[in-house]
Write an enzyme that holds these catalytic residues in place. Structure first.
Site, PDB file in Angstrom:
ATOM      1  N   LYS A  55     -11.004  -4.291  -4.139  1.00  0.00           N
ATOM      2  CA  LYS A  55     -11.791  -3.451  -4.526  1.00  0.00           C
ATOM      3  C   LYS A  55     -11.297  -2.082  -4.598  1.00  0.00           C
ATOM      4  O   LYS A  55     -12.145  -1.414  -5.165  1.00  0.00           O
ATOM      5  CB  LYS A  55     -12.930  -3.460  -3.362  1.00  0.00           C
ATOM      6  CG  LYS A  55     -12.642  -3.258  -1.725  1.00  0.00           C
ATOM      7  CD  LYS A  55     -13.969  -3.334  -1.089  1.00  0.00           C
ATOM      8  CE  LYS A  55     -13.846  -3.828   0.064  1.00  0.00           C
ATOM      9  NZ  LYS A  55     -12.623  -3.261   1.050  1.00  0.00           N
TER      10      LYS A  55
ATOM     11  N   LYS B  61      -3.823  -9.427  -6.448  1.00  0.00           N
ATOM     12  CA  LYS B  61      -5.159 -10.116  -5.724  1.00  0.00           C
ATOM     13  C   LYS B  61      -5.950  -9.122  -6.187  1.00  0.00           C
ATOM     14  O   LYS B  61      -5.755  -8.035  -6.519  1.00  0.00           O
ATOM     15  CB  LYS B  61      -4.802  -9.993  -4.366  1.00  0.00           C
ATOM     16  CG  LYS B  61      -5.205  -8.794  -3.342  1.00  0.00           C
ATOM     17  CD  LYS B  61      -5.748  -9.131  -2.192  1.00  0.00           C
ATOM     18  CE  LYS B  61      -6.056  -7.678  -1.443  1.00  0.00           C
ATOM     19  NZ  LYS B  61      -6.871  -7.612  -0.190  1.00  0.00           N
TER      20      LYS B  61
ATOM     21  N   LYS C  43       0.826  -1.123  -0.107  1.00  0.00           N
ATOM     22  CA  LYS C  43      -0.115   0.122  -0.183  1.00  0.00           C
ATOM     23  C   LYS C  43       0.833   1.239   0.000  1.00  0.00           C
ATOM     24  O   LYS C  43       0.380   2.226  -0.446  1.00  0.00           O
ATOM     25  CB  LYS C  43      -0.962  -0.066   1.261  1.00  0.00           C
ATOM     26  CG  LYS C  43      -2.022  -0.743   0.899  1.00  0.00           C
ATOM     27  CD  LYS C  43      -3.308  -0.456   1.740  1.00  0.00           C
ATOM     28  CE  LYS C  43      -4.449  -1.558   1.441  1.00  0.00           C
ATOM     29  NZ  LYS C  43      -5.637  -1.428   2.272  1.00  0.00           N
TER      30      LYS C  43
HETATM   31  P1  ATP Z   1      -8.778  -2.559  -0.147  1.00  0.00           P
HETATM   32  O1  ATP Z   1      -8.841  -2.737  -1.572  1.00  0.00           O
HETATM   33  O2  ATP Z   1      -9.527  -1.443   0.301  1.00  0.00           O
HETATM   34  O3  ATP Z   1      -7.514  -3.325   0.353  1.00  0.00           O
HETATM   35  P2  ATP Z   1      -9.867  -5.392  -0.220  1.00  0.00           P
HETATM   36  O4  ATP Z   1     -10.686  -5.675  -1.374  1.00  0.00           O
HETATM   37  O5  ATP Z   1      -8.433  -5.954  -0.142  1.00  0.00           O
HETATM   38  O6  ATP Z   1      -9.705  -3.715   0.128  1.00  0.00           O
HETATM   39  P3  ATP Z   1     -10.279  -5.976   2.652  1.00  0.00           P
HETATM   40  O7  ATP Z   1     -11.572  -4.826   3.134  1.00  0.00           O
HETATM   41  O8  ATP Z   1      -9.077  -5.464   2.816  1.00  0.00           O
HETATM   42  O9  ATP Z   1     -10.649  -6.245   0.970  1.00  0.00           O
HETATM   43  O10 ATP Z   1     -10.896  -7.496   2.817  1.00  0.00           O
HETATM   44  C1  ATP Z   1     -11.934  -7.887   3.535  1.00  0.00           C
HETATM   45  C2  ATP Z   1     -11.873  -9.472   3.569  1.00  0.00           C
HETATM   46  O11 ATP Z   1     -11.991  -9.902   2.194  1.00  0.00           O
HETATM   47  C3  ATP Z   1     -10.785  -9.964   4.192  1.00  0.00           C
HETATM   48  O12 ATP Z   1     -10.773 -11.115   4.872  1.00  0.00           O
HETATM   49  C4  ATP Z   1      -9.568 -10.354   2.927  1.00  0.00           C
HETATM   50  O13 ATP Z   1      -9.076 -11.262   3.492  1.00  0.00           O
HETATM   51  C5  ATP Z   1     -10.833 -10.721   2.007  1.00  0.00           C
HETATM   52  N1  ATP Z   1     -10.258 -10.440   0.688  1.00  0.00           N
HETATM   53  C6  ATP Z   1      -9.961  -9.366   0.285  1.00  0.00           C
HETATM   54  N2  ATP Z   1      -9.464  -9.521  -1.306  1.00  0.00           N
HETATM   55  C7  ATP Z   1      -9.657 -10.922  -1.523  1.00  0.00           C
HETATM   56  C8  ATP Z   1      -9.400 -11.780  -2.646  1.00  0.00           C
HETATM   57  N3  ATP Z   1      -8.756 -11.315  -3.870  1.00  0.00           N
HETATM   58  N4  ATP Z   1      -9.449 -12.894  -2.579  1.00  0.00           N
HETATM   59  C9  ATP Z   1      -9.831 -13.681  -1.097  1.00  0.00           C
HETATM   60  N5  ATP Z   1     -10.383 -12.745  -0.189  1.00  0.00           N
HETATM   61  C10 ATP Z   1      -9.958 -11.480  -0.205  1.00  0.00           C
END
Ligand code: ATP
Ligand code: LTN
Length: 337
Positions: free
Chosen positions: A205, A202, A120
């Site tokens: 969002k 990965k 990040k």
């Molecule tokens: P950001 O993009 O804002 O970092 P994010 O999409 O990574 O957000 P988080 O809010 O950080 O999502 O994560 C919420 C949950 O979803 C966590 O338990 C995380 O492990 C899971 N998660 C996030 N991205 C993935 C992915 N690509 N595959 C599986 N699990 C995920």
């Protein structure tokens, strides 16, 4: 024996998700889908992590709207305020309070090793703030404040959970038994979905490229289009093989939404190309997400209901965590208030 089982205290679950955008298919399959299932067996506490969200720049009015939407999405994904505690992290001040105390039991070196921080800070090079660095301490506070036994998360959060465990162990050793040392709870299937545009990254969002992820509120046409455009290799055989990240990711997704094994998928698409497979994945994902979309539309029409659920949840969360905080204050040597 049966009697003993019924009087046994249920194990406690805590998890949270940031209101940084509409949840993706990765969030859903990797985390939220399991939260729902766990409600049947455990005492569950689920939060929208808005305090975590401000570690990257947020427009205040967007954050407010996104937070309410995230709360509605959480309920639409099956979280039931009557069975579980559902709330907003910022509405329970105990998280931030405990975070400060735990930060004094967390080493600079440990935080420097967090891969999410490294990632990040590269993506937000103009805003490498202290909160981004201490993010995992706040996450530890979220979990430890409730003495959660289990934490359902995606594989990408494993390192943060390990840190939370280490903080708990260290604190307990120094001040005496205080916190439950939590275990992670990872889904068997599809623990980590990758970006549709760069399958080595990965699915996230907050990705700037909207084609990289499927959002759980995307309509069927959008979902089909995103899968059609998904980056794969120049091969044509649908098979799970080392190094074929794009197709492996699509197989993981198809398997997660249909329950089919990789072998079954390989047989189903034997003799067919990537094109047919991408359409099938798109169709299966759209069908899988349809009930969530319908429920979201229903819930988001009743803002007052959402605000009432949030308020009740935050009060329940406050009561549980105040007890932990009182204990922690005593242990570290603060005078009684
Ligand atoms: P950001 O993009 O804002 O970092 P994010 O999409 O990574 O957000 P988080 O809010 O950080 O999502 O994560 C919420 C949950 O979803 C966590 O338990 C995380 O492990 C899971 N998660 C996030 N991205 C993935 C992915 N690509 N595959 C599986 N699990 C995920
Ligand atoms: N950092 C988490 C969201 C989160 C969380 C938590 C998850 C904040 N606090 C406590 C589990 C337990 C993430 O998923 N990115």
């Amino acid at each position: 024996m049966a009697e003993q089982a019924t009087t046994e205290k249920k194990q406690r679950i805590f998890s949270a998700i940031q209101p940084t955008g509409v949840f993706t298919l990765g969030n859903y399959i990797g985390a939220i889908r399991n939260w729902d299932t766990l409600q049947k067996e455990y005492e569950c506490i689920y939060a929208i992590a808005d305090l975590h969200a401000i570690t990257v720049k947020q427009e205040p009015k967007d954050l407010r709207a996104n937070s309410l939407r995230a709360f509605a999405l959480m309920l639409a994904c099956g979280m039931d305020p009557k069975r579980s505690i559902t709330f907003m992290q910022s509405q329970n001040p105990n998280h931030a309070e405990l975070s400060w105390i735990l930060s004094c039991s967390t080493m600079f070196g440990e935080l420097s090793r967090m891969t999410q921080f490294k990632d990040k800070s590269q993506r937000h090079a103009d805003n490498i703030n202290a909160g981004l660095f201490t993010y995992p301490v706040l996450m530890a506070a979220d979990i430890l404040a409730y003495n959660a036994d289990l934490v359902p998360i995606g594989a990408d959060q494993k390192q943060h959970l390990e840190l939370a465990r280490n903080i708990a162990i260290r604190f307990n050793q120094r001040f005496g038994e205080t916190f439950t040392v939590p275990d992670g709870y990872f889904p068997k299937q599809g623990a980590r979905l990758m970006s549709l545009q760069d399958p080595t990254k990965k699915m996230s969002k907050s990705d700037e490229n909207a084609n990289a992820c499927v959002f759980i509120l995307d309509d069927k046409d959008t979902i089909l289009r995103k899968f059609k455009r998904a980056v794969t290799d120049s091969d044509t055989v649908v098979a799970y093989r080392e190094g074929k990240d794009g197709i492996n990711n699509l197989m993981t997704i198809y398997s997660a939404v249909t329950g089919k094994s990789y072998e079954e998928i390989e047989r189903e698409f034997d003799g067919k190309g990537y094109g047919d497979f991408k359409i099938a994945v798109g169709e299966a994902v759209a069908d899988h997400l349809e009930p969530v979309r319908t429920e979201y539309a229903r819930l988001s029409a009743d803002k007052q209901y959402l605000l009432d659920c949030m308020k009740t949840g935050s009060e329940q969360a406050y009561r549980i965590t105040r007890k932990t905080l009182s204990k922690v204050y005593r242990k570290v040597g603060f005078l009684d208030r």
